[in-house]
Every structure is written in structure tokens, then in C-alpha cells.
Design an enzyme around this catalytic site. Structure first.
Site, PDB file in Angstrom:
ATOM      1  N   CYS A 119       0.815  11.152   3.788  1.00  0.00           N
ATOM      2  CA  CYS A 119       0.506  10.212   4.874  1.00  0.00           C
ATOM      3  C   CYS A 119       0.234  10.871   6.221  1.00  0.00           C
ATOM      4  O   CYS A 119      -0.091  10.173   7.188  1.00  0.00           O
ATOM      5  CB  CYS A 119       1.636   9.196   5.019  1.00  0.00           C
ATOM      6  SG  CYS A 119       3.220   9.913   5.535  1.00  0.00           S
ATOM      7  N   THR A 145       5.340  12.152   2.463  1.00  0.00           N
ATOM      8  CA  THR A 145       4.944  13.474   2.934  1.00  0.00           C
ATOM      9  C   THR A 145       6.024  14.491   2.588  1.00  0.00           C
ATOM     10  O   THR A 145       7.196  14.127   2.405  1.00  0.00           O
ATOM     11  CB  THR A 145       4.699  13.479   4.455  1.00  0.00           C
ATOM     12  OG1 THR A 145       4.314  14.803   4.875  1.00  0.00           O
ATOM     13  CG2 THR A 145       5.945  13.084   5.240  1.00  0.00           C
ATOM     14  N   LEU A 146       5.631  15.762   2.499  1.00  0.00           N
ATOM     15  CA  LEU A 146       6.593  16.853   2.338  1.00  0.00           C
ATOM     16  C   LEU A 146       6.838  17.596   3.654  1.00  0.00           C
ATOM     17  O   LEU A 146       7.643  18.514   3.705  1.00  0.00           O
ATOM     18  CB  LEU A 146       6.081  17.848   1.283  1.00  0.00           C
ATOM     19  CG  LEU A 146       6.172  17.387  -0.178  1.00  0.00           C
ATOM     20  CD1 LEU A 146       5.500  18.413  -1.091  1.00  0.00           C
ATOM     21  CD2 LEU A 146       7.622  17.191  -0.590  1.00  0.00           C
ATOM     22  N   SER A 147       6.125  17.193   4.706  1.00  0.00           N
ATOM     23  CA  SER A 147       6.268  17.853   5.999  1.00  0.00           C
ATOM     24  C   SER A 147       7.370  17.193   6.826  1.00  0.00           C
ATOM     25  O   SER A 147       7.302  15.994   7.123  1.00  0.00           O
ATOM     26  CB  SER A 147       4.941  17.785   6.773  1.00  0.00           C
ATOM     27  OG  SER A 147       5.135  18.087   8.136  1.00  0.00           O
ATOM     28  N   GLU A 160       8.041  17.762   9.971  1.00  0.00           N
ATOM     29  CA  GLU A 160       7.497  17.412  11.286  1.00  0.00           C
ATOM     30  C   GLU A 160       6.773  16.068  11.218  1.00  0.00           C
ATOM     31  O   GLU A 160       6.921  15.222  12.101  1.00  0.00           O
ATOM     32  CB  GLU A 160       6.545  18.509  11.767  1.00  0.00           C
ATOM     33  CG  GLU A 160       7.226  19.824  12.117  1.00  0.00           C
ATOM     34  CD  GLU A 160       7.874  19.797  13.488  1.00  0.00           C
ATOM     35  OE1 GLU A 160       7.272  19.244  14.418  1.00  0.00           O
ATOM     36  OE2 GLU A 160       8.988  20.335  13.626  1.00  0.00           O
ATOM     37  N   GLN A 161       5.950  15.875  10.183  1.00  0.00           N
ATOM     38  CA  GLN A 161       5.239  14.612  10.036  1.00  0.00           C
ATOM     39  C   GLN A 161       6.220  13.465   9.789  1.00  0.00           C
ATOM     40  O   GLN A 161       6.100  12.387  10.384  1.00  0.00           O
ATOM     41  CB  GLN A 161       4.231  14.711   8.896  1.00  0.00           C
ATOM     42  CG  GLN A 161       3.062  15.641   9.204  1.00  0.00           C
ATOM     43  CD  GLN A 161       2.087  15.764   8.050  1.00  0.00           C
ATOM     44  OE1 GLN A 161       2.395  15.420   6.913  1.00  0.00           O
ATOM     45  NE2 GLN A 161       0.895  16.265   8.328  1.00  0.00           N
ATOM     46  N   CYS A 188     -14.911  26.901   8.195  1.00  0.00           N
ATOM     47  CA  CYS A 188     -14.972  25.631   7.467  1.00  0.00           C
ATOM     48  C   CYS A 188     -16.161  24.798   7.920  1.00  0.00           C
ATOM     49  O   CYS A 188     -16.846  24.175   7.092  1.00  0.00           O
ATOM     50  CB  CYS A 188     -13.674  24.852   7.652  1.00  0.00           C
ATOM     51  SG  CYS A 188     -12.272  25.538   6.739  1.00  0.00           S
ATOM     52  N   LEU A 218       0.838  -1.198   0.000  1.00  0.00           N
ATOM     53  CA  LEU A 218       0.000   0.000   0.000  1.00  0.00           C
ATOM     54  C   LEU A 218       0.873   1.248   0.000  1.00  0.00           C
ATOM     55  O   LEU A 218       1.842   1.333   0.767  1.00  0.00           O
ATOM     56  CB  LEU A 218      -0.938   0.019   1.211  1.00  0.00           C
ATOM     57  CG  LEU A 218      -1.840   1.255   1.355  1.00  0.00           C
ATOM     58  CD1 LEU A 218      -3.227   0.848   1.883  1.00  0.00           C
ATOM     59  CD2 LEU A 218      -1.254   2.313   2.292  1.00  0.00           C
ATOM     60  N   LEU A 219       0.522   2.211  -0.830  1.00  0.00           N
ATOM     61  CA  LEU A 219       1.148   3.535  -0.845  1.00  0.00           C
ATOM     62  C   LEU A 219       0.157   4.543  -0.296  1.00  0.00           C
ATOM     63  O   LEU A 219      -0.989   4.621  -0.761  1.00  0.00           O
ATOM     64  CB  LEU A 219       1.532   3.927  -2.278  1.00  0.00           C
ATOM     65  CG  LEU A 219       1.965   5.385  -2.502  1.00  0.00           C
ATOM     66  CD1 LEU A 219       3.280   5.680  -1.775  1.00  0.00           C
ATOM     67  CD2 LEU A 219       2.087   5.691  -3.995  1.00  0.00           C
TER      68      LEU A 219
END
Length: 392
Positions: free
Chosen positions: A174, A195-197, A199-200, A357, A169-170
Site C-alpha cells: 500500500c 506493507t512490509l515497510s 516507515e510506511q 530508469c 478493498l485490499l
């Protein structure tokens, strides 16, 4: 007097319920019939030109800077503005703001990090313990707490894939890793998160090592467009396509198709406008730089063009409204802590964002959709009915 006349014309038609408006000169008026439960206080005049140029940006900044105060529910006020046919919120400038956006890999990284790298400690203050920052799934309506609803959402997504143990699974975008690690631990899948974060990435990496999942889980600090030619049996992507930009939506779904094995299954979950795509100037500047909410027809077009087939679609609008209401309640329980850490302007900005929102989902201005997609004939490796999605 010109300003007062403009404000009266704007506000008297903008809400389906009575409101009290207190102006900068100390005078107040009530618009609508009945006793108002909400008061708008203008501590300063907002230039007419700013409002007519872009109401969301002008009024959002004014609230952040305390030029405007709201006594009563912000969510109810904004919901009322969406509900009123004559509201300034329904103007094309508010609803169809289309900034010039860059979505190069470098710019996408900056945009993502500007939002998600505020700090894990900030998000821990008001998210649930799973650190899931997307729409929850309330199976028992008002009975479920947020943590249970987030776990149920993750399982709802994974169940839709009808996954087989040992397959791959990709997870594109994420987050803090709860979905991908649940897939590894409870469904026996070999998982890759992207992810590009920073911190994550750091937190997911720590979870993988703390839970000894190195043989079945990996996380990459990488742009999803740079994954090469590897393919997976399943793909999930939650709250991701809102970040790629209008001009990159086609490529996003083409990449999903590229990374999916023949007869593979993908579950793509994201905010979608049934009325057509749009951006919001205030959110683009202060919350999600580069964000774009695609229209339903737009997404379906790109899905079909990519060679994928749609097996199922589910709308979860009411679930996201409730999720946001809980988040905002949690946020305000920690308001003093957040204000001390991040400042009053930032705190007012995020409170406005969460309530706006929630109101937007409540009104149906935006929706959230789960698209179940197959690479090949729809439903080829899925059960004949939808009962399996509910564990039946």
C-alpha cells in the site's frame, strides 16, 4: 594500449550520436560524426574483466565512486546506448542478469525495508505531496503537474474497478497509503492496506487516526502471503510484483485470486518487459535487492494459471518516463540537502538510478502495465465498454 583498444571498440559502436571520451591519461577522442553534446570522462581505468563480466554493475559502481564522470545528460547517454544495435547495453550479461535470489518472508522483509525505510523525510524531498512512489498518469500531457497526475492515476485505477460504495478493498503493497485512503474517503470503500515497510506503516497508521478513518481503514505490517482466508470485493496492487521474484510470481497471482471474492475485480499495476523478464545487477545490489521485472507473456501465463481472467490491459510507458524525469528534477533541486544528509556516493547512485530508469522507459526496454482482472467471467460486473474508465 590493450585497454584503450577495448574501450574504443566498446564506445565507438554504443551510441547513435557523437560522444567525446576523455581517458585517464589526459587524451580525448570523439566517436561518431558531428559535434558531441555529451562527454564521458574516465578518471581511472575500469578493469576490462569487470566490464565484460557485468557492464551495468562495473560502470554503475564506477560512476558512484567518481571513476567516471558524465558531462551532459545521463538519461540521453543511457537512452542512446539502448537505441544502438551494437551497444554493450544490449549484451546478454547486462539485460539478462539473473542473480540467485531468496524470497522467503524474512528476506522479502529485509529487501523491502532496505529500499523503503531509508526514511520518509528522504522521499518527501522529491516525491509529490501525496507521497506516491509509482508511475503517474498525465491526462493533459505537459499541462499536469506531478501531484495532479498522481491523484489522477489513483482515480484512474479505482475507476477501472467500477467500485460500489460499502464494499471492501485490499491494497497489496500500500505504500504511504494515498490510494487506499482515497478509496475510503472518496469511493466509500472499506479498505485494508498491507506493507512490509515500517516507515510506511507508521505514516499510514498516523493518517488513519488523524483523519478519523478507523471505521473504514486499516493497515497491516504483514507479508501479503499471511493474510489467511479473508476475501475482498476488490484488490489493488501497485508496483508490487516487481519485488516478489521470478519464482514467486505464480504464487503472487494465485494469492490475488485467493483473496478476491467470486466475481471480484483486481487492478494490478507494475513494471513489465514486453521482451521477456530480466534483472539488473547494479539495481539488484544497490537499489532494489531481490527485484525482478517480469515479462509480459510470463505475467499473462501466471494470471491465466491462477484462474483469473484478463478484462483489460493498458500500457503507461511514456507516463513513467515523464514521472521519473520530474522526480530526478526534484531530486537535483534538493541535491545539496540530500548529499549533506546521505553522502555524495548515495546521491550519485540515486541520480543515476532515476535517470537510467527514465532512459529505460524512453527506449521501450521496460514498460508499465495495468492489468484489470476478474475472478470469474471477464467483465461480468463491469460496463460493456471502456468509456466508464474515463468517467464517461
Amino acid at each position: 594500449m590493450l585497454e584503450k583498444s577495448f574501450y574504443k571498440k566498446m564506445l565507438s559502436k554504443s551510441f547513435p550520436f557523437p560522444i567525446k571520451v576523455s581517458y585517464w591519461d589526459g587524451k580525448s577522442e570523439i566517436y561518431g560524426n558531428g559535434t558531441p553534446n555529451i562527454e564521458i570522462v574516465f578518471n581511472e581505468k575500469i578493469p576490462i574483466s569487470d566490464i565484460t563480466r557485468n557492464a551495468s554493475l562495473a560502470l554503475g559502481e564506477a560512476y558512484m565512486d567518481k571513476k567516471i564522470e558524465i558531462n551532459g545528460s545521463l538519461q540521453k547517454l543511457i537512452f542512446g546506448a539502448y537505441e544502438s544495435a551494437d551497444s554493450f547495453m544490449r549484451s546478454s550479461k547486462f539485460r539478462k542478469f539473473m542473480p540467485h535470489q531468496k524470497h522467503t518472508e524474512e528476506q522479502s522483509e529485509k529487501d523491502v525495508q532496505s529500499h523503503y525505510d531509508i526514511g520518509n523525510d528522504f522521499y518527501r524531498l522529491w516525491l509529490d505531496p501525496t507521497m506516491t512512489y509509482s508511475c503517474a498518469y498525465f491526462k493533459k500531457d505537459n499541462e499536469d503537474d506531478l501531484e495532479k497526475a498522481q491523484i489522477d492515476k489513483i482515480k484512474h485505477i479505482l475507476e477501472k474497478l467500477n467500485p460500489e460504495k460499502g464494499k471492501t478493498l485490499l491494497d497489496i503493497g500500500c505504500g504511504w497509503g494515498t490510494l487506499m485512503l482515497t478509496a475510503a474517503k472518496e469511493y466509500g470503500l472499506k479498505v485494508t492496506g498491507v506493507t512490509l515497510s515500517e516507515e510506511q506503516y507508521k505514516l499510514v497508521q498516523k493518517k488513519i487516526y488523524d483523519e478519523n478513518l478507523q471505521d473504514v481503514a486499516e493497515v497491516k505490517l504483514e507479508d501479503y502471503r499471511e493474510l489467511g482466508n479473508e476475501q475482498w470485493d476488490y484488490i489493488t496492487s501497485v508496483g508490487m510484483f516487481e519485488h516478489v521474484g521470478k519464482e514467486n510470481l505464480g504464487q503472487y497471482f494465485a494469492d490475488v485470486a485467493k483473496y478476491l471474492k467470486k466475481d471480484g475485480v483486481a487492478l494490478i499495476h507494475g513494471i513489465t518487459r514486453q521482451q521477456g523478464g530480466a534483472s539488473n545487477a547494479w539495481i539488484d545490489r544497490y537499489i532494489f535487492p531481490g527485484g525482478y521485472i517480469p515479462g509480459l507473456e510470463e505475467n499473462v501465463h501466471h494470471i491465466v494459471a491462477s484462474g483469473l481472467q484478463i478484462d483489460d490491459m493498458e500500457m503507461l510507458r511514456r507516463h513513467y518516463q515523464r514521472t521519473l524525469e520530474i522526480w530526478d528534477n526534484n531530486f537535483n533541486k534538493q541535491r545539496d540537502v540530500i548529499e549533506k544528509k546521505m553522502g555524495e556516493r548515495f546521491t550519485r547512485m540515486w541520480d543515476l538510478y532515476l535517470q537510467a530508469c527514465a532512459a529505460s522507459f524512453e527506449s521501450g526496454n521496460i514498460d508499465v502495465v495495468q492489468y484489470l482482472l476478474t475472478k470469474g467471467a471477464s467483465g461480468k460486473n463491469l460496463p460493456m465498454t471502456r468509456d466508464y474508465m474515463l468517467g464517461q
